[in-house]
Write a protein that holds these residues in place. Structure first.
Motif, short mmCIF file in Angstrom:
data_model
loop_
_atom_site.label_atom_id
_atom_site.label_comp_id
_atom_site.label_asym_id
_atom_site.label_seq_id
_atom_site.Cartn_x
_atom_site.Cartn_y
_atom_site.Cartn_z
N ALA A 223 0.85 -1.19 0.00
CA ALA A 223 0.00 0.00 0.00
C ALA A 223 0.88 1.23 0.00
CB ALA A 223 -0.93 -0.01 1.21
N CYS A 224 1.41 1.54 -1.18
CA CYS A 224 2.25 2.72 -1.34
C CYS A 224 2.15 3.18 -2.78
CB CYS A 224 3.70 2.43 -0.96
SG CYS A 224 4.39 0.93 -1.68
N ALA A 225 2.39 4.47 -3.01
CA ALA A 225 2.30 5.03 -4.35
C ALA A 225 3.34 4.39 -5.27
CB ALA A 225 2.48 6.54 -4.29
N PRO A 226 3.12 4.42 -6.58
CA PRO A 226 4.03 3.75 -7.50
C PRO A 226 5.44 4.33 -7.54
CG PRO A 226 1.90 4.15 -8.54
CD PRO A 226 1.91 4.90 -7.25
N HIS A 227 5.62 5.56 -7.03
CA HIS A 227 6.92 6.21 -7.15
C HIS A 227 7.46 6.62 -5.78
CE1 HIS A 227 6.12 6.16 -11.40
NE2 HIS A 227 5.05 6.93 -11.25
N PRO A 228 8.17 5.72 -5.08
CA PRO A 228 8.78 6.11 -3.81
C PRO A 228 9.86 7.16 -4.06
CG PRO A 228 9.63 3.98 -4.54
CD PRO A 228 8.53 4.35 -5.48
N VAL A 229 10.21 7.92 -3.04
CA VAL A 229 11.24 8.95 -3.17
C VAL A 229 12.29 8.74 -2.09
CG1 VAL A 229 9.64 10.63 -4.17
CG2 VAL A 229 10.00 10.59 -1.69
N ARG A 230 13.45 9.32 -2.31
CA ARG A 230 14.48 9.28 -1.26
C ARG A 230 14.13 10.30 -0.18
NH1 ARG A 230 18.77 6.14 -2.90
NH2 ARG A 230 19.08 5.91 -5.15
N ASN A 231 14.66 10.06 1.01
CA ASN A 231 14.36 10.92 2.14
C ASN A 231 14.74 12.38 1.86
OD1 ASN A 231 15.78 12.12 4.88
ND2 ASN A 231 13.80 11.17 5.26
N ALA A 232 15.86 12.61 1.21
CA ALA A 232 16.28 13.98 0.91
C ALA A 232 15.29 14.68 0.00
CB ALA A 232 17.67 13.97 0.28
N GLU A 233 14.75 13.96 -1.01
CA GLU A 233 13.75 14.54 -1.90
C GLU A 233 12.46 14.82 -1.15
OE1 GLU A 233 11.18 13.48 -5.93
OE2 GLU A 233 12.93 12.26 -5.41
N PHE A 234 12.09 13.91 -0.25
CA PHE A 234 10.88 14.13 0.54
C PHE A 234 11.02 15.40 1.38
CE2 PHE A 234 8.03 13.84 4.10
CZ PHE A 234 6.89 13.27 3.57
N ALA A 235 12.15 15.57 2.06
CA ALA A 235 12.37 16.74 2.90
C ALA A 235 12.34 18.02 2.06
CB ALA A 235 13.70 16.61 3.62
N LYS A 236 12.98 17.99 0.90
CA LYS A 236 13.00 19.16 0.04
C LYS A 236 11.58 19.53 -0.42
CE LYS A 236 14.87 20.78 -4.40
NZ LYS A 236 15.70 20.40 -5.58
N THR A 237 10.80 18.52 -0.82
CA THR A 237 9.44 18.77 -1.31
C THR A 237 8.53 19.29 -0.20
OG1 THR A 237 9.74 16.99 -2.92
CG2 THR A 237 7.49 17.77 -2.56
N LEU A 238 8.63 18.72 0.99
CA LEU A 238 7.83 19.19 2.11
C LEU A 238 8.20 20.63 2.45
CD1 LEU A 238 5.73 18.69 4.31
CD2 LEU A 238 7.53 17.68 5.73
N GLY A 239 9.50 20.96 2.43
CA GLY A 239 9.92 22.33 2.68
C GLY A 239 9.33 23.29 1.67
N GLN A 240 9.30 22.89 0.39
CA GLN A 240 8.74 23.75 -0.65
C GLN A 240 7.25 23.98 -0.42
OE1 GLN A 240 9.81 21.49 -4.11
NE2 GLN A 240 11.81 22.48 -4.34
N VAL A 241 6.52 22.92 -0.05
CA VAL A 241 5.08 23.05 0.18
C VAL A 241 4.80 23.96 1.37
CG1 VAL A 241 3.03 21.76 0.90
CG2 VAL A 241 4.50 20.85 -0.90
N LEU A 242 5.64 23.88 2.40
CA LEU A 242 5.46 24.71 3.60
C LEU A 242 6.17 26.06 3.48
CD1 LEU A 242 6.01 21.96 6.34
CD2 LEU A 242 3.83 22.92 5.56
N PHE A 286 -3.12 9.74 -6.35
CA PHE A 286 -1.91 10.53 -6.16
C PHE A 286 -0.67 9.66 -6.41
CE2 PHE A 286 -5.16 12.56 -3.56
CZ PHE A 286 -5.01 13.90 -3.92
N THR A 287 0.03 9.98 -7.49
CA THR A 287 1.26 9.26 -7.81
C THR A 287 2.48 10.18 -7.74
OG1 THR A 287 0.97 9.68 -10.17
CG2 THR A 287 0.04 7.64 -9.30
N ASP A 288 2.26 11.48 -7.58
CA ASP A 288 3.33 12.47 -7.49
C ASP A 288 3.35 13.05 -6.08
OD1 ASP A 288 5.30 14.46 -8.81
OD2 ASP A 288 3.81 15.76 -7.85
N LEU A 289 4.52 13.02 -5.42
CA LEU A 289 4.61 13.47 -4.03
C LEU A 289 4.20 14.93 -3.88
CD1 LEU A 289 5.45 13.00 -1.08
CD2 LEU A 289 7.78 13.66 -1.75
N ARG A 290 4.66 15.80 -4.76
CA ARG A 290 4.32 17.22 -4.63
C ARG A 290 2.80 17.43 -4.71
NH1 ARG A 290 6.70 22.46 -4.90
NH2 ARG A 290 4.95 23.82 -4.35
N ALA A 291 2.15 16.75 -5.63
CA ALA A 291 0.69 16.87 -5.75
C ALA A 291 -0.01 16.37 -4.49
CB ALA A 291 0.21 16.10 -6.98
#
Length: 300
Positions: A223-242, A286-291
């Protein structure tokens, strides 16, 4: 349709209750605190403190999600016993109760996690992959699944949901990240290269509903989206959203000293993909983390 849930007051369980109440289903939730079930799950949900309260009334499906939070505190011997009992012991009790019933549900959907695989490093992990590391989280998930699978001998279809990191505004791991990120103290964990298999809460609810109703499905599903991301990318994307910087790393040695064995859960990861869900015809919203994070951002 009458559905019984264990763990119904948790993040996923609450959302499932709202989803199925809107469809007009009958819902019963097994809880140690039955007085809070209606408040958390909805006015139309019945609370039971013990399974025997249900008597022999027909139940169509059982959703088994109960389990103490795995990352809330260090894994002392006492904490490990709590984590084991809240999953394996409860599931043993549930299967024994199902065996005693004259009318049995058609399906048991039982919780698990991508931690079943252990720290997978760079390997791509589908449901066909074996466990790759020998750690406590993996042992816990393996035993949890093996216990639930005993219900197959009773003629019950058993589905195992190996959940990734659930993105939700109402709780879960994302809520723990908000304060440091909003204070501009967020960033990658360790070297940031570990894989994070994530899923939006809406897709988590939709896939469980899908698996309940698809009679041809059984066994494990990532039960996970088709495109996992690395932790660094996750942190960067969350920072951008916030709209916050996300460059302050949390050193691995700090985690190891502070959390002990639990640090393995944060420093390792799984490059897991939902091969069997996609093959069964499930469509992710949702298949894109940013979305996915943008969808939640107004409520974060």
């Amino acid at each position: 349709m009458h559905i019984l849930l264990t763990g119904g007051t948790g993040l996923i369980g609450r959302q499932l209750c709202r989803h199925w109440l809107a469809k007009g289903y009958r819902l019963s939730v097994l809880s140690r605190r039955p007085e809070r079930v209606r408040e958390l799950c909805g006015e139309g949900v019945r609370a039971v403190a013990v399974l025997e309260e249900l008597g022999q009334e027909p139940i169509d499906a059982v959703i088994n999600l109960a389990g103490a939070p795995i990352a809330d505190r260090p894994w002392t011997r006492k904490r490990k016993a709590v984590l084991w009992s809240s999953r394996i012991t409860l599931t043993e009790t549930l299967v024994a109760w199902l065996e005693s019933r004259e009318q049995k549900p058609s399906v048991l959907v039982s919780g698990s996690a991508v931690g079943w695989y252990g720290d997978g490093g760079e390997r791509e992990l589908t449901e066909e992959s074996p466990p790759v590391n020998d750690d406590f989280a993996s042992h816990l998930c393996i035993a949890w699944e093996e216990t639930a699978q005993r219900a197959q001998a009773l003629g019950i279809r058993v589905v195992l949901v190996r959940t990734g990191l659930v993105l939700a505004a109402e709780g879960g791991f994302l809520s723990r990240l908000l304060l440091p990120f909003k204070m501009a103290l967020g960033g990658p964990i360790g070297n940031g290269r570990q894989w994070m298999p994530w899923i939006h809460i809406k897709d988590q609810i939709a896939l469980i509903d899908f698996l309940v109703h698809q009679n041809a499905t059984s066994g494990p599903y990532n039960a996970c989206a088709p495109h996992p991301v690395r932790n660094a990318e996750f942190a960067k994307t969350l920072g951008q959203v916030l709209h916050r910087p996300a460059f302050l790393p949390l050193p691995a040695f700090v985690l190891r000293v502070g959390l002990g064995e639990l640090s393995l859960l944060l420093l390792g990861g799984q490059r897991a993909t939902p091969a069997r869900l996609l093959a069964a015809g499930f469509t992710f919203q949702f298949t894109d983390l940013r979305a996915a994070l943008d969808d939640l951002s107004a409520r974060l």
